[in-house]
Design an enzyme around this catalytic site. Sequence first.
Site, PDB file in Angstrom:
ATOM      1  N   ASP A  76      -0.696   2.878 -10.024  1.00  0.00           N
ATOM      2  CA  ASP A  76      -1.194   3.836  -9.037  1.00  0.00           C
ATOM      3  C   ASP A  76      -0.002   4.410  -8.284  1.00  0.00           C
ATOM      4  OD1 ASP A  76      -0.425   1.674  -7.459  1.00  0.00           O
ATOM      5  OD2 ASP A  76      -2.477   0.981  -7.196  1.00  0.00           O
ATOM      6  N   ASP A 129       1.257   5.781  -4.481  1.00  0.00           N
ATOM      7  CA  ASP A 129       1.017   5.784  -3.043  1.00  0.00           C
ATOM      8  C   ASP A 129       1.986   6.744  -2.376  1.00  0.00           C
ATOM      9  OD1 ASP A 129      -0.909   3.851  -3.441  1.00  0.00           O
ATOM     10  OD2 ASP A 129       0.484   2.189  -3.073  1.00  0.00           O
ATOM     11  N   ASP A 189       7.220  -5.946   2.121  1.00  0.00           N
ATOM     12  CA  ASP A 189       7.370  -7.342   1.729  1.00  0.00           C
ATOM     13  C   ASP A 189       8.678  -7.617   1.006  1.00  0.00           C
ATOM     14  OD1 ASP A 189       6.643  -5.812  -0.436  1.00  0.00           O
ATOM     15  OD2 ASP A 189       4.870  -6.982  -0.961  1.00  0.00           O
TER      16      ASP A 189
END
Length: 544
Positions: A85, A87, A179
């Site tokens: 995907d 983003d 992260d």
Amino acid sequence: MGPVCTDEPRVTRTDGAADPHLPRPSIEDPPGEGDAPVRRPGKIPRALLDEHALTVVHRLKRFGHEAYLVGGCVRDLLSGLEPKDFDVVTDARPNRIKRIFRNARIIGRRFRLAHIRFGYDAVIETSTYRADPATRGGGEPDPGPTPEAAEPPGRGRRRLPPLSENVFGTAPEDARRRDFTINALFYDPVEDEILDWVGGLDDLDAGVVRSIGDPVRRIHEDPVRMIRAAHFAERMGFSLEPSLADAIRTEADQLAEASPARLYLELIKVLNRAKARPTLRRLHEMGVLEYWLPELSRELEVSAAWPEVDGGTHEEARHGEPEDLPVAHATWNLLGAADHWGMAAHGVDDALALAPLLGPWLLKTSILPNRRLSFPNYADRFETALRPMALRMSVPRRTAARLRDLLWLWREMRHAPHGRRAPRLVHRPAFPLALAYLRLDLMARDCPLDLSQAWGALAPPPRPEIPTGQGRQRERGEDRGRGRQGHDQHRRRRGVQSEPEAWTPAPDPARREVAPEPPAPAAPPRQPRKPAPRDDDGFAAGLE
């Protein structure tokens, strides 16, 4: 697909450590005014980018905002993998994004972001720059969710921070709150340029998964990052940075505080994408599986006297293995077969994705104690065994029911089809899933696929596909505003004739023509009734 990154020398960061596996100085301090990123030409072919994501980026820039592709799509493109995907991150606030895109919807309670929908199945997640409230005292707070985006607290939901702690930030601050360094790369498709504030390019070259900031603190913020770190390392062939690996081993019990929905979602991602077997084996060795899937972890710890080298198709397989294998042996075999078959390439149902991991354990718990079990008793045993895990991970009821029917039907298909019962089994709703699981089981035991082919030959032909999604929307859009002519064209494409063009049988040349009967004479028109004569007073005559 080969790597899309070039071999030209990249700009090297001068932040200290020469060995990429050694710890780096902290990079979670707030950026200064002159903090500039490391820039490098992307040289990513446009054909590899999603057109809808490019549309979002170009439109945001046209309205005077910053916009970049960010996260896993940039990481995969630079590593030669196919992104799942795309983003987008921008400096535009959520309400501003909704005003720019009429097809946007604001979601989220903890972090508000926009889902920009194209058609029925294409969604581009667009978020606003965020700052870490622990490292930044100022910043403009998030005004909070809209009524439609608010989610009521549910069972097992983690305590969320106050909404006033969610502050907007800048691009460097947004990169530092993520992260891992390899997930904090920004890509500008307009300028074809990579922006790096955290050293992600160096770690991508060295093949290292490194946490941004203190690994223990990052794990406490989101315990699911332990699973993601192991999955990234196995999927991309990277190694875990030593301090991150030590933090995962010592903080594995924090996984009990994670959101149940997130745990289920990450499990499906691990099983559907490549390297599920090595990822789960690494998590089991690091002690994470004990808190994630404790029922299964206890079964995997039971050793079995089966060879692990010089086997068959997979590491622990050997030709002619029996059907009733130990749970640990059968589970690793099935996961290896699923990786070899490619779950993601076939777009499988969640029940089939869970079957290689949970199937041997559930069959042992539900069926093996009593092989002549009826289906109602089996369903009760199955629900009793799966209930603790289903509550801990919010497994959907529909997925659990499909998994239950799949395993029961697979048990009936372990032998060649015969008798009158076999044709009835192929019409069960779970038959396609059971047939795929039967094939995986034969591959895991290094057996010929003749049995699955025999059952597949009895399968009914697939139903014709009905146009859905963007195809039906495009059909409706083409006929919109064309009046009767466009309506008739739409009906003819769907196989429906309009009223003036109703079907009539074609004339048969061999049939003798018969003169049509003359039409019946039309009935004479009805004469109006004559009014009765009236007297001078206006009353009808003769009614005295």
